[in-house]
Design a protein around this motif. Structure first.
Motif, mmCIF file in Angstrom:
data_model
loop_
_atom_site.group_PDB
_atom_site.id
_atom_site.type_symbol
_atom_site.label_atom_id
_atom_site.label_comp_id
_atom_site.label_asym_id
_atom_site.label_seq_id
_atom_site.Cartn_x
_atom_site.Cartn_y
_atom_site.Cartn_z
ATOM 1 N N LEU A 200 0.827 -1.213 0.000
ATOM 2 C CA LEU A 200 0.000 0.000 0.000
ATOM 3 C C LEU A 200 0.862 1.264 0.000
ATOM 4 O O LEU A 200 0.555 2.245 -0.698
ATOM 5 C CB LEU A 200 -0.938 -0.014 1.205
ATOM 6 C CG LEU A 200 -2.051 -1.074 1.186
ATOM 7 C CD1 LEU A 200 -2.793 -1.097 2.509
ATOM 8 C CD2 LEU A 200 -3.027 -0.812 0.037
ATOM 9 N N THR B 110 2.435 2.043 -3.432
ATOM 10 C CA THR B 110 1.497 2.585 -4.425
ATOM 11 C C THR B 110 0.877 3.905 -3.976
ATOM 12 O O THR B 110 -0.037 4.415 -4.629
ATOM 13 C CB THR B 110 0.377 1.561 -4.688
ATOM 14 O OG1 THR B 110 -0.239 1.193 -3.449
ATOM 15 C CG2 THR B 110 0.945 0.320 -5.362
ATOM 16 N N ASN C 89 -0.822 4.676 -1.161
ATOM 17 C CA ASN C 89 -2.020 4.645 -0.323
ATOM 18 C C ASN C 89 -1.602 4.845 1.131
ATOM 19 O O ASN C 89 -0.902 4.019 1.707
ATOM 20 C CB ASN C 89 -2.745 3.306 -0.490
ATOM 21 C CG ASN C 89 -4.138 3.323 0.127
ATOM 22 O OD1 ASN C 89 -4.365 3.924 1.170
ATOM 23 N ND2 ASN C 89 -5.076 2.664 -0.536
ATOM 24 N N GLU C 90 -2.046 5.944 1.736
ATOM 25 C CA GLU C 90 -1.619 6.281 3.091
ATOM 26 C C GLU C 90 -2.647 5.901 4.155
ATOM 27 O O GLU C 90 -2.468 6.230 5.334
ATOM 28 C CB GLU C 90 -1.320 7.782 3.172
ATOM 29 C CG GLU C 90 -0.170 8.215 2.258
ATOM 30 C CD GLU C 90 0.106 9.702 2.350
ATOM 31 O OE1 GLU C 90 -0.655 10.403 3.060
ATOM 32 O OE2 GLU C 90 1.072 10.160 1.717
ATOM 33 N N GLN C 91 -3.706 5.214 3.742
ATOM 34 C CA GLN C 91 -4.761 4.840 4.697
ATOM 35 C C GLN C 91 -4.528 3.430 5.254
ATOM 36 O O GLN C 91 -5.478 2.671 5.462
ATOM 37 C CB GLN C 91 -6.126 4.915 4.002
ATOM 38 C CG GLN C 91 -6.468 6.279 3.448
ATOM 39 C CD GLN C 91 -6.566 7.324 4.551
ATOM 40 O OE1 GLN C 91 -7.094 7.060 5.613
ATOM 41 N NE2 GLN C 91 -6.045 8.506 4.293
ATOM 42 N N PHE D 261 -6.598 -3.881 -3.588
ATOM 43 C CA PHE D 261 -6.315 -2.494 -3.946
ATOM 44 C C PHE D 261 -5.219 -2.410 -5.017
ATOM 45 O O PHE D 261 -5.251 -1.540 -5.896
ATOM 46 C CB PHE D 261 -5.875 -1.699 -2.713
ATOM 47 C CG PHE D 261 -7.011 -1.105 -1.939
ATOM 48 C CD1 PHE D 261 -7.541 0.136 -2.269
ATOM 49 C CD2 PHE D 261 -7.588 -1.789 -0.876
ATOM 50 C CE1 PHE D 261 -8.592 0.684 -1.565
ATOM 51 C CE2 PHE D 261 -8.639 -1.253 -0.161
ATOM 52 C CZ PHE D 261 -9.154 -0.013 -0.500
#
Length: 435
Positions: free
Chosen positions: A36, A39, A41-43, A302
């Protein structure tokens, strides 16, 4: 970074984490978080919290600790010893004699423990010293125990079938029913091979045995078998008859095990709490792995890895048989480094889209994957049953692996049989649903 490069990076990271001795569950979470972050995605925290809740609150999972506890109770009371003493008089004159006690004891104990390692450890503690004392071949004694110990994964109630059912969203009750005939088939294959081997190697068997088998002894043996057989019929019969769900049957099974242990006078306060603690430890370990796998599955979704892999497999135009062959190789290789539950939860999310695209029944595939994982349990260097039996015998891991090799090939034969004749798996679930 494209999907193929990302997949290689994540696979290498997984191997690196596992090689460094990190827990499987933490390695799964670490790989998912790394993917994550790469790519953008910081959540990660939010996604992990959401997936952990979803992966650990399934009602079906409540059967898991209950079945583990039931096995722990039997392991720590006299009921497991009664199983051996009850079977011995009936098998004393069969070709192979007490070797068959290993196989049948594992098959029966598997039906109440659901764990491969617990089955091998419990039955091995009882049978191996007796077989050695009477002069049976050490190698064959070890081989029959290693092979038959894997039955704990297949014969219901199976812990790994519960895990697969939750991960693949397949009815656990139907999986239990589907595992019955393949489990009996493996028992028959193991006993047939043992009988043939014994007829060809009579010098490896003792000429006289110390266990009597008069009708009086057999009557006493039946009394010892009755409690544990009644428990099996009580638990599995309630599931097969549609009277209870697997979760309810697991709770009833624990209650039945406590009652039987109390009736035999072997349930002490220490045994009770030791069994409870053992069940908590095992259930927590499996639960952490499931949470990590659920997060990794979400992360891969994701990242688009399952979809890309399914499209790549589809482009190869593999037949269902070719796909199953390559998946078998993959699972056996993974089984050399991971335990069976980890193999299932790690691969199901990636593999199921391919399997569905090939038109393979997910119920049948659940039994298929468990059979392959059974093979990996007696495959060096990290076959769990090999380590369990090594600790019991003091033999080298290679000695145990060589002794179990014929049973590895018998499981391969079982795999071929259910592939050629899928009705072995699907007949009972289909028949019972129609009724």
């Amino acid at each position: 970074m494209d999907v193929s490069t990302l997949s290689v990076v994540l696979a290498f990271s997984m191997l690196l984490m596992l090689g460094a001795g990190l827990w499987v569950s933490l390695a799964l979470v670490g790989v998912g978080a790394l993917g994550l972050y790469i790519t953008g995605n910081e959540q990660v925290g939010l996604l992990f919290a959401t997936s952990s809740w979803g992966g650990s609150t399934s009602w079906s999972l409540t059967a898991l600790p209950m079945f583990i506890w039931m096995g722990e109770l039997l392991f720590r009371t006299r009921l497991s010893k009664d199983l051996f003493e009850g079977l011995a008089p009936f098998l004393n004159h069969a070709p192979g004699k007490l070797f068959h006690v290993n196989i049948l004891s594992c098959g029966i104990f598997a039906a109440v423990s659901g764990s491969s390692a617990a089955t091998a450890a419990t039955i091995g503690r009882m049978t191996l010293p007796e077989l050695k004392k009477q002069g049976y071949s050490d190698k064959m004694a070890v081989g029959t125990l290693a092979g038959s110990g894997t039955l704990g994964l297949l014969i219901p109630p199976s812990i790994i079938l519960i895990v697969y059912g939750v991960a693949a969203e397949v009815s656990i009750g139907r999986l239990f029913i589907a595992g019955a005939l393949p489990g009996l088939m493996l028992v028959a294959l193991f006993m047939s091979y043992t009988a043939i081997w014994s007829l060809m190697n009579k010098n490896e068997l003792p000429q006289t045995v110390s266990i009597k088998s008069s009708w009086g002894d057999k009557a006493q043996a039946l009394k010892k078998l009755l409690p544990i057989v009644s428990l099996i019929l009580f638990v599995l019969g309630s599931i097969y008859g549609g009277l209870t769900t697997p979760t309810e049957a697991a709770a009833l099974g624990v209650f039945g095990a406590i009652v039987l242990a109390k009736m035999t006078g072997t349930l002490s306060v220490d045994n009770f709490f030791a069994s409870l603690l053992g069940a908590v430890k095992s259930a927590c370990m499996i639960g952490l792995i499931l949470v990590g796998a659920h997060f990794l599955t979400l992360a891969m979704g994701f990242l688009g890895i399952p979809k890309a892999l399914a499209e790549w497999i589809a482009a190869l135009t593999l037949s269902p048989f070719e796909l199953l062959f390559y998946l078998t190789l993959l699972f056996v290789v993974l089984g050399c480094f991971l335990d069976g539950i980890s193999v299932v939860v790690l691969t199901v999310a990636v593999v199921l889209p391919m399997v569905q695209q090939a038109g393979i029944d997910l119920l049948w595939f659940g039994i298929f994957i468990v059979l392959v994982v059974e093979m990996s349990q007696i495959t060096p260097p990290v076959g769990f049953n090999l380590f369990v039996i090594q600790s019991l015998t003091g033999k080298s891991i290679l000695y145990v692996a060589r002794a179990s090799l014929p049973f590895f090939f018998l499981i391969v034969l079982g795999l071929v049989l259910i592939t050629l004749f899928p009705q072995i798996v699907t007949y009972l679930p289909t028949t019972m649903v129609q009724r």
